[in-house]
Design an enzyme around this catalytic site. Sequence first.
Site, short mmCIF file in Angstrom:
data_model
loop_
_atom_site.label_atom_id
_atom_site.label_comp_id
_atom_site.label_asym_id
_atom_site.label_seq_id
_atom_site.Cartn_x
_atom_site.Cartn_y
_atom_site.Cartn_z
N CYS A 1 -19.74 -5.98 3.05
CA CYS A 1 -19.03 -4.76 3.43
C CYS A 1 -17.69 -4.78 2.70
O CYS A 1 -17.08 -5.84 2.60
CB CYS A 1 -18.81 -4.75 4.95
N CYS B 1 -19.77 2.49 7.74
CA CYS B 1 -19.05 1.87 8.86
C CYS B 1 -17.81 2.72 9.06
O CYS B 1 -16.94 2.76 8.19
CB CYS B 1 -18.69 0.43 8.48
N CYS C 1 -16.87 -9.02 5.29
CA CYS C 1 -16.20 -7.75 5.01
C CYS C 1 -14.91 -8.01 4.25
O CYS C 1 -14.07 -8.79 4.71
CB CYS C 1 -15.85 -7.03 6.32
N CYS D 1 0.09 5.11 6.77
CA CYS D 1 -0.59 4.97 8.07
C CYS D 1 0.36 4.27 9.05
O CYS D 1 0.77 3.12 8.81
CB CYS D 1 -1.87 4.17 7.90
N CYS E 1 -0.06 0.59 10.32
CA CYS E 1 -0.50 -0.47 9.42
C CYS E 1 0.64 -1.32 8.85
O CYS E 1 1.58 -0.80 8.24
CB CYS E 1 -1.30 0.12 8.27
N CYS F 1 0.84 -1.19 0.00
CA CYS F 1 0.00 0.00 0.00
C CYS F 1 0.89 1.26 0.00
O CYS F 1 1.82 1.36 0.79
CB CYS F 1 -0.92 0.01 1.22
N ARG G 1 -18.62 -1.65 17.24
CA ARG G 1 -17.89 -2.93 17.10
C ARG G 1 -16.62 -2.95 17.93
O ARG G 1 -15.76 -2.08 17.78
CB ARG G 1 -17.56 -3.22 15.64
#
Length: 347
Positions: A133, A193, A102, A62, A65, A58, A265
């Site tokens: 999702c 979400c 998801c 972040c 991550c 990616c 959640r």
Amino acid sequence: MNPTAAPLRHDWTVAEALELFALPFADLLYRAQGVHRQHFDPNAVQVSTLLSIKTGACPEDCAYCPQSARHEGEVEREKLLAVEEVLSAARTAKASGASRFCMGAAWRNPKDRDLDAVVAMVEGVKALGLETCVTLGMLRADQAQRLKGAGLDYYNHNLDTSPEFYGSIITTRTYQDRLDTLGHVRSAGIKVCSGGILGMGESLRDRAGMLVQLANLPEHPESVPINLLVQVEGTPLYGRDRLDGIDFVRTIAVARLLMPQSFVRLSAGRTDMSDELQALCFSAGANSIFYGEKLLTTANPDTDRDRALFAKLGVRALEIQETLPEAGDFVQEAPCGCGAAKLRAGA
Ligand code: SAM
Ligand code: DTB
Ligand code: SF4
């Protein structure tokens, strides 16, 4: 849902949220559970299963991550899975008792040709009778419309933290970019979400600030994932001080008070939590989990452990019995005979 409950608010201030955080713990839990019981069965928890459909490489930075190409700890890369592979995982998730599937991709944003494949995945998963999702990064308005056309139920896109702390965690996309994506998702008629991560070194004010941002959106997200940072070696946040469990529960309780009708959640980080801490989170208003032994790239509790936890607490898995015609066999009586149900044994 409940006509006697207070109207939903979208004008929360950080000061008001901080006052809630400062309540004595028992008072905060009492209030949060009171609001929870006005809107939800307190003994029912929604169950989702996650699958990483495209892993690693990616371009975003972040700091939490393991899928960022910029961190030493980047996980092994995998290209976009084939549709049939995804559907096979969705069938397994359904057989194990999940009601929502998801799918997550380590993208800054999807390319239009990637979206062709994701559309096929969403259609296929939906045809299995599961809610769908996806979390694919930033979306344009027309991409959100395409996903809606495929029958997508939810789009996950987290604010992650407060606007003030955000720049210390991510520099490659702005807070406003995230709000814009949430706006496109909402305008397309897809359920939102959105939540964040705790334990990244943020202050109490940042936790309050994040919840106020979520609650003051034009509509509350239907689903609010509260993740506890999963510390992965090689990521910049590895080795941060662990968040105190009581502070985590307080954040769940304030989320419940600010967004009374949203599913909150108890998301990443459960592997590091005791059963007692998770039970406190459910008592504070958490009513959704990820179920299955993997999140995207990191571990989630064993399904045996989760089934035992649900049985111990007299909690039943929500939704599949309401959303799926053949779902009657999903639940069975808890051993105590109290009428509570548990995830299907042997799943
Ligand atoms: N790339 C897309 C994006 O960022 O929107 C989708 C996938 S991304 C992994 C989804 C979310 O997972 C992130 O927004 C973040 O909140 C959460 N997440 C990622 N790594 C995490 C970690 N180590 N601990 C807790 N939550 C994490
Ligand atoms: C969310 O808020 N948490 C999930 C989901 N949305 C996509 C992701 C958690 C990821 C934890 C780190 C990993 O497994 O890579
Ligand atoms: Fe990429 Fe999403 Fe991970 Fe950020 S959270 S590095 S955008 S996969």
